[in-house]
Write a protein that holds these residues in place. Structure first.
Motif, PDB file in Angstrom:
ATOM      1  N   LEU A  68       0.835  -1.201   0.000  1.00 48.51           N
ATOM      2  CA  LEU A  68       0.000   0.000   0.000  1.00 48.51           C
ATOM      3  C   LEU A  68       0.875   1.260   0.000  1.00 48.51           C
ATOM      4  CD1 LEU A  68      -2.841  -0.986   2.506  1.00 48.51           C
ATOM      5  CD2 LEU A  68      -3.031  -0.722   0.024  1.00 48.51           C
ATOM      6  N   GLU A  69       1.943   1.234   0.789  1.00 50.91           N
ATOM      7  CA  GLU A  69       2.860   2.372   0.811  1.00 50.91           C
ATOM      8  C   GLU A  69       3.467   2.610  -0.567  1.00 50.91           C
ATOM      9  OE1 GLU A  69       5.826   2.010   3.843  1.00 50.91           O
ATOM     10  OE2 GLU A  69       4.350   1.682   5.422  1.00 50.91           O
ATOM     11  N   ASP A  70       3.944   1.533  -1.186  1.00 50.96           N
ATOM     12  CA  ASP A  70       4.554   1.662  -2.518  1.00 50.96           C
ATOM     13  C   ASP A  70       3.553   2.208  -3.525  1.00 50.96           C
ATOM     14  OD1 ASP A  70       6.938   0.666  -1.536  1.00 50.96           O
ATOM     15  OD2 ASP A  70       6.620  -1.365  -2.307  1.00 50.96           O
ATOM     16  N   LEU A  71       2.320   1.704  -3.454  1.00 54.48           N
ATOM     17  CA  LEU A  71       1.269   2.149  -4.364  1.00 54.48           C
ATOM     18  C   LEU A  71       1.042   3.656  -4.241  1.00 54.48           C
ATOM     19  CD1 LEU A  71      -1.257   1.483  -6.240  1.00 54.48           C
ATOM     20  CD2 LEU A  71      -2.533   1.362  -4.097  1.00 54.48           C
ATOM     21  N   LEU A  72       0.902   4.132  -3.010  1.00 51.57           N
ATOM     22  CA  LEU A  72       0.609   5.546  -2.795  1.00 51.57           C
ATOM     23  C   LEU A  72       1.796   6.433  -3.142  1.00 51.57           C
ATOM     24  CD1 LEU A  72      -1.443   5.318   0.529  1.00 51.57           C
ATOM     25  CD2 LEU A  72      -2.292   5.435  -1.822  1.00 51.57           C
ATOM     26  N   ALA A  76       1.698   9.259  -6.139  1.00 50.49           N
ATOM     27  CA  ALA A  76       1.953  10.687  -5.913  1.00 50.49           C
ATOM     28  C   ALA A  76       3.006  11.195  -6.887  1.00 50.49           C
ATOM     29  CB  ALA A  76       2.373  10.932  -4.472  1.00 50.49           C
ATOM     30  N   GLY A  77       4.048  10.401  -7.099  1.00 47.31           N
ATOM     31  CA  GLY A  77       5.050  10.693  -8.138  1.00 47.31           C
ATOM     32  C   GLY A  77       5.583  12.118  -8.157  1.00 47.31           C
ATOM     33  N   GLY A  78       5.803  12.709  -6.995  1.00 53.90           N
ATOM     34  CA  GLY A  78       6.350  14.060  -6.968  1.00 53.90           C
ATOM     35  C   GLY A  78       5.300  15.156  -6.928  1.00 53.90           C
ATOM     36  N   LEU A  79       4.020  14.786  -7.052  1.00 50.64           N
ATOM     37  CA  LEU A  79       2.950  15.785  -6.928  1.00 50.64           C
ATOM     38  C   LEU A  79       2.842  16.229  -5.475  1.00 50.64           C
ATOM     39  CD1 LEU A  79       0.219  13.991  -9.089  1.00 50.64           C
ATOM     40  CD2 LEU A  79       1.624  15.948  -9.780  1.00 50.64           C
ATOM     41  N   ARG A  80       2.258  17.395  -5.265  1.00 48.59           N
ATOM     42  CA  ARG A  80       2.088  17.904  -3.907  1.00 48.59           C
ATOM     43  C   ARG A  80       0.647  18.362  -3.699  1.00 48.59           C
ATOM     44  NH1 ARG A  80       5.554  16.728  -0.146  1.00 48.59           N
ATOM     45  NH2 ARG A  80       5.535  18.776   0.860  1.00 48.59           N
ATOM     46  N   GLY A  81       0.272  18.488  -2.429  1.00 50.00           N
ATOM     47  CA  GLY A  81      -1.034  18.997  -2.071  1.00 50.00           C
ATOM     48  C   GLY A  81      -2.172  18.140  -2.591  1.00 50.00           C
ATOM     49  N   LYS A  82      -3.223  18.814  -3.002  1.00 53.35           N
ATOM     50  CA  LYS A  82      -4.431  18.116  -3.447  1.00 53.35           C
ATOM     51  C   LYS A  82      -4.170  17.252  -4.677  1.00 53.35           C
ATOM     52  CE  LYS A  82      -9.320  19.060  -3.968  1.00 53.35           C
ATOM     53  NZ  LYS A  82     -10.370  20.088  -3.907  1.00 53.35           N
ATOM     54  N   ASP A  83      -3.271  17.706  -5.556  1.00 52.75           N
ATOM     55  CA  ASP A  83      -2.942  16.895  -6.736  1.00 52.75           C
ATOM     56  C   ASP A  83      -2.407  15.525  -6.315  1.00 52.75           C
ATOM     57  OD1 ASP A  83      -3.725  18.912  -8.441  1.00 52.75           O
ATOM     58  OD2 ASP A  83      -1.685  19.678  -8.753  1.00 52.75           O
ATOM     59  N   ALA A  84      -1.597  15.502  -5.253  1.00 56.29           N
ATOM     60  CA  ALA A  84      -1.029  14.244  -4.765  1.00 56.29           C
ATOM     61  C   ALA A  84      -2.104  13.351  -4.166  1.00 56.29           C
ATOM     62  CB  ALA A  84       0.061  14.516  -3.735  1.00 56.29           C
ATOM     63  N   THR A  85      -2.975  13.922  -3.336  1.00 65.95           N
ATOM     64  CA  THR A  85      -4.004  13.096  -2.700  1.00 65.95           C
ATOM     65  C   THR A  85      -5.003  12.558  -3.719  1.00 65.95           C
ATOM     66  OG1 THR A  85      -5.331  15.042  -2.113  1.00 65.95           O
ATOM     67  CG2 THR A  85      -3.779  14.224  -0.451  1.00 65.95           C
ATOM     68  N   ILE A  86      -5.316  13.358  -4.732  1.00 68.39           N
ATOM     69  CA  ILE A  86      -6.223  12.876  -5.793  1.00 68.39           C
ATOM     70  C   ILE A  86      -5.581  11.713  -6.542  1.00 68.39           C
ATOM     71  CG2 ILE A  86      -7.253  13.471  -8.023  1.00 68.39           C
ATOM     72  CD1 ILE A  86      -7.820  16.267  -6.848  1.00 68.39           C
ATOM     73  N   ASP A  90      -7.052   7.912  -6.598  1.00 73.68           N
ATOM     74  CA  ASP A  90      -7.381   7.250  -7.870  1.00 73.68           C
ATOM     75  C   ASP A  90      -6.672   5.906  -7.983  1.00 73.68           C
ATOM     76  OD1 ASP A  90      -9.007   9.350  -8.600  1.00 73.68           O
ATOM     77  OD2 ASP A  90      -7.548  10.285  -9.953  1.00 73.68           O
ATOM     78  N   ALA A  91      -5.390   5.877  -7.603  1.00 76.65           N
ATOM     79  CA  ALA A  91      -4.609   4.639  -7.685  1.00 76.65           C
ATOM     80  C   ALA A  91      -5.174   3.574  -6.745  1.00 76.65           C
ATOM     81  CB  ALA A  91      -3.143   4.912  -7.365  1.00 76.65           C
ATOM     82  N   TYR A  92      -5.586   3.994  -5.559  1.00 77.83           N
ATOM     83  CA  TYR A  92      -6.119   3.034  -4.593  1.00 77.83           C
ATOM     84  C   TYR A  92      -7.444   2.449  -5.083  1.00 77.83           C
ATOM     85  CZ  TYR A  92      -7.616   0.921  -0.240  1.00 77.83           C
ATOM     86  OH  TYR A  92      -8.034   0.016   0.712  1.00 77.83           O
ATOM     87  N   ARG A  93      -8.339   3.303  -5.570  1.00 81.57           N
ATOM     88  CA  ARG A  93      -9.619   2.799  -6.092  1.00 81.57           C
ATOM     89  C   ARG A  93      -9.403   1.842  -7.255  1.00 81.57           C
ATOM     90  NH1 ARG A  93     -11.223   8.187  -5.376  1.00 81.57           N
ATOM     91  NH2 ARG A  93     -10.889   8.580  -7.596  1.00 81.57           N
ATOM     92  N   ARG A  94      -8.466   2.187  -8.134  1.00 79.11           N
ATOM     93  CA  ARG A  94      -8.176   1.327  -9.288  1.00 79.11           C
ATOM     94  C   ARG A  94      -7.654  -0.035  -8.824  1.00 79.11           C
ATOM     95  NH1 ARG A  94      -5.575   4.831 -11.688  1.00 79.11           N
ATOM     96  NH2 ARG A  94      -3.479   4.288 -11.010  1.00 79.11           N
ATOM     97  N   THR A  95      -6.793  -0.032  -7.815  1.00 79.74           N
ATOM     98  CA  THR A  95      -6.239  -1.281  -7.299  1.00 79.74           C
ATOM     99  C   THR A  95      -7.318  -2.158  -6.684  1.00 79.74           C
ATOM    100  OG1 THR A  95      -4.088  -0.259  -6.903  1.00 79.74           O
ATOM    101  CG2 THR A  95      -4.571  -2.251  -5.655  1.00 79.74           C
ATOM    102  N   LEU A  96      -8.253  -1.553  -5.958  1.00 81.25           N
ATOM    103  CA  LEU A  96      -9.352  -2.337  -5.381  1.00 81.25           C
ATOM    104  C   LEU A  96     -10.186  -3.006  -6.469  1.00 81.25           C
ATOM    105  CD1 LEU A  96     -10.736  -0.153  -2.448  1.00 81.25           C
ATOM    106  CD2 LEU A  96      -9.066  -2.004  -2.360  1.00 81.25           C
ATOM    107  N   ARG A  97     -10.382  -2.300  -7.583  1.00 81.55           N
ATOM    108  CA  ARG A  97     -11.152  -2.882  -8.697  1.00 81.55           C
ATOM    109  C   ARG A  97     -10.383  -4.020  -9.365  1.00 81.55           C
ATOM    110  NH1 ARG A  97     -11.988   2.511 -10.182  1.00 81.55           N
ATOM    111  NH2 ARG A  97     -10.515   2.241 -11.899  1.00 81.55           N
TER     112      ARG A  97
END
Length: 199
Positions: A68-72, A76-86, A90-97
């Motif tokens: 889960l840590e690696d996924l998040l 995030a890939g260097g994004l910050r703030g709301k862009d990072a959390t979005i 998105d990645a977490y929801r996709r992984t659950l699917r």
């Protein structure tokens, strides 16, 4: 299995197989024989990699959080703030699917932690790491980290119960309201049918 495969590689295969088997059967309902069969090794060899089923479950629990840590972090890939959390959401929801075992195993972990002090301690420490990771990579304030993790747990529940929703800061509450209202007055029998005793 290739004779050139190292013990470390076999341990890795065993952990992945254990996550998949424990996800479906839980700790009590999963045998090391089933995990060994999935890996393609004998049960005695499995015990050379992990001395007990418990040791294997704890290794799988630790790996679940690490994944889960690696996924998040990657999302995030260097994004910050709301862009990072979005991006992380998105990645977490996709992984659950795409991999339902991720959710199944998390739910098994939470259930096991209620009764098991050692599993609870692992969860305690790894949730702290997860919290720090989200805060560090996104730079958001503690209240936003709380919100992010709370919505993540909500998404787990919605996914488990197959509740339809639209992701997004404004869309999620509205879609859940509409879904809940659509079931108002529905004739859903949620009680188990108990056969009457014969006289």
């Amino acid at each position: 299995m290739s004779p050139r495969m190292s013990a470390g590689e076999r341990r890795e295969m065993a952990i992945k197989a254990a996550m998949a088997e424990f996800a479906r059967g839980g700790y009590e309902g999963t045998s090391t024989a089933a995990i060994a069969e999935r890996v393609g090794v004998s049960q005695p060899y499995m015990f050379r990699l992990f001395p007990t089923k418990r040791a294997l479950f704890l290794a799988a629990a630790d790996r679940c959080f690490a994944d889960l840590e690696d996924l998040l972090r990657d999302a995030a890939g260097g994004l910050r703030g709301k862009d990072a959390t979005i991006a992380m959401a998105d990645a977490y929801r996709r992984t659950l699917r795409e991999d339902p075992d991720i959710l199944r195993f998390q739910l098994q972990l939470y259930a096991a932690a209620v009764e098991d002090e050692e599993i609870s301690r692992i969860g305690h420490a790894r949730w702290a790491r997860l919290w720090r990771l989200i805060a560090d990579v996104s730079g958001v304030k503690p209240a936003e980290v709380t919100r992010f993790m709370s919505i993540g747990m909500l998404i787990n529940v919605l996914t488990a119960f197959k509740v339809p929703y639209v992701p997004g800061e404004m869309e999620l509450p509205e879609s859940l309201r509409d879904w809940a209202e659509s079931l108002r007055g529905a004739d859903l029998d949620t009680t188990a049918t108990v056969p009457e005793e014969e006289s």
